[in-house]
Design an enzyme around this catalytic site. Sequence first.
Site, PDB file in Angstrom:
ATOM      1  N   TYR A  38      57.878 -20.550  36.050  1.00  0.00           N
ATOM      2  CA  TYR A  38      58.105 -20.512  37.352  1.00  0.00           C
ATOM      3  C   TYR A  38      57.750 -21.399  38.320  1.00  0.00           C
ATOM      4  O   TYR A  38      58.747 -21.843  39.231  1.00  0.00           O
ATOM      5  CB  TYR A  38      57.679 -19.090  37.479  1.00  0.00           C
ATOM      6  CG  TYR A  38      57.922 -18.593  38.791  1.00  0.00           C
ATOM      7  CD1 TYR A  38      58.961 -18.090  39.322  1.00  0.00           C
ATOM      8  CD2 TYR A  38      56.664 -18.424  39.812  1.00  0.00           C
ATOM      9  CE1 TYR A  38      59.107 -17.345  40.690  1.00  0.00           C
ATOM     10  CE2 TYR A  38      56.831 -17.841  41.051  1.00  0.00           C
ATOM     11  CZ  TYR A  38      57.973 -17.436  41.620  1.00  0.00           C
ATOM     12  OH  TYR A  38      58.232 -16.949  42.628  1.00  0.00           O
TER      13      TYR A  38
ATOM     14  N   LYS B  62      59.944 -23.727  40.666  1.00  0.00           N
ATOM     15  CA  LYS B  62      59.823 -23.744  41.898  1.00  0.00           C
ATOM     16  C   LYS B  62      59.725 -25.138  42.604  1.00  0.00           C
ATOM     17  O   LYS B  62      60.180 -25.612  43.644  1.00  0.00           O
ATOM     18  CB  LYS B  62      58.660 -23.056  42.574  1.00  0.00           C
ATOM     19  CG  LYS B  62      59.118 -21.415  42.454  1.00  0.00           C
ATOM     20  CD  LYS B  62      60.198 -21.000  43.282  1.00  0.00           C
ATOM     21  CE  LYS B  62      60.743 -19.549  43.109  1.00  0.00           C
ATOM     22  NZ  LYS B  62      61.965 -19.476  43.785  1.00  0.00           N
TER      23      LYS B  62
HETATM   24  N1  SER Z   1      54.333 -13.096  43.917  1.00  0.00           N
HETATM   25  C1  SER Z   1      55.034 -14.034  43.064  1.00  0.00           C
HETATM   26  C2  SER Z   1      54.660 -13.985  41.431  1.00  0.00           C
HETATM   27  O1  SER Z   1      53.350 -13.633  41.436  1.00  0.00           O
HETATM   28  C3  SER Z   1      54.371 -15.546  43.380  1.00  0.00           C
HETATM   29  O2  SER Z   1      55.407 -16.154  43.986  1.00  0.00           O
HETATM   30  O3  SER Z   1      55.181 -14.443  40.699  1.00  0.00           O
END
Ligand code: SER
Length: 318
Positions: free
Chosen positions: A145, A149
């Site tokens: 993730y 990003k």
């Molecule tokens: N709130 C998100 C997550 O925990 C962080 O961008 O994946």
Amino acid sequence: MTKETVLVIGSCGQLGTELVEALRGIYGDAQVVASDIRKSDNPVFEAGPFEELDVLDEAKLKSLIERYKPSQVYHLAALLSATAEKNPDFGWKLNMEGLFHVLNAARDMGIIKKVYWPSSIAAFGPNTSRFDTPQFGAMDPTTIYGISKLSGELYAQYYFNRWGVDTRSLRYPGLIGYKSAPGGGTTDYAVSIYHDALTTGHHECFLGEGTILPMLYMPDALKATLDIMHAPADQIKIRSSYNLAGMSFGPEEIAASIAKQVPDFSISDHPDYRQAIANSWPAVIDDSRAREDWGWKPDYDLDRMTQDMLENLKPLYS
Ligand code: SER
């Protein structure tokens, strides 16, 4: 009221649900087109247009853009940190290809004037300074993730520099709100803890004591998102993504804040695989560039958020 049309992609998630409501308040119900892979049963989606859209389906995305002619697109569809770790191939595919489809449509179709796309504290990594994390510094994300990003930030900046696509982005901390549920994040405990406080009176946390993370209350997140999108283009000096902060706390601090209002509330912890993700993220973010460039300032601290969350959730459980 302006007649601009706004398209929200990934509108049924935690942020999208509230953002659609806020945007409809500004632009009018009919002017805000909500879209997601499937419609949620939240009544907000009955108030105006909703389209089923898998953002990986580029042809469908383009046909919706042709049809509604949105001048602004908020592209929120993504797998969050914890879910993406379970399916890294699909996490990368959805997060990156989805963004490419939106950026290419903005570049090529001559319809979209501004693109909003969220980044995250997950774009940082273990070699980033954890306290007062600077806007510019070491970024070595270890989750798929976070990698998506950070890559997305650089692509957004590239599309701005190379083709003049007006991209705007915020590195969200954990988002906390009462109107919609989060899904698949490492910061999600900070929402479920409030529900637990009003039901069982006990929260078992998947993060351990001392795991300080940056967090933001939803009204502040909405304010920041709308403010950066409505700011004049020359105030947006960072086209990758802005650091954004509201508050920082660990599980024991949010529990203490809740206990001020729910006296018998208790917490225990049983850290799981999300602990390692949290450990790789910053604790306290320096968001001075957002403050300087377009006037960002949060309204909520931990206790004020706790009071508001509990007040608004109480009717659900009484
Ligand atoms: N709130 C998100 C997550 O925990 C962080 O961008 O994946």
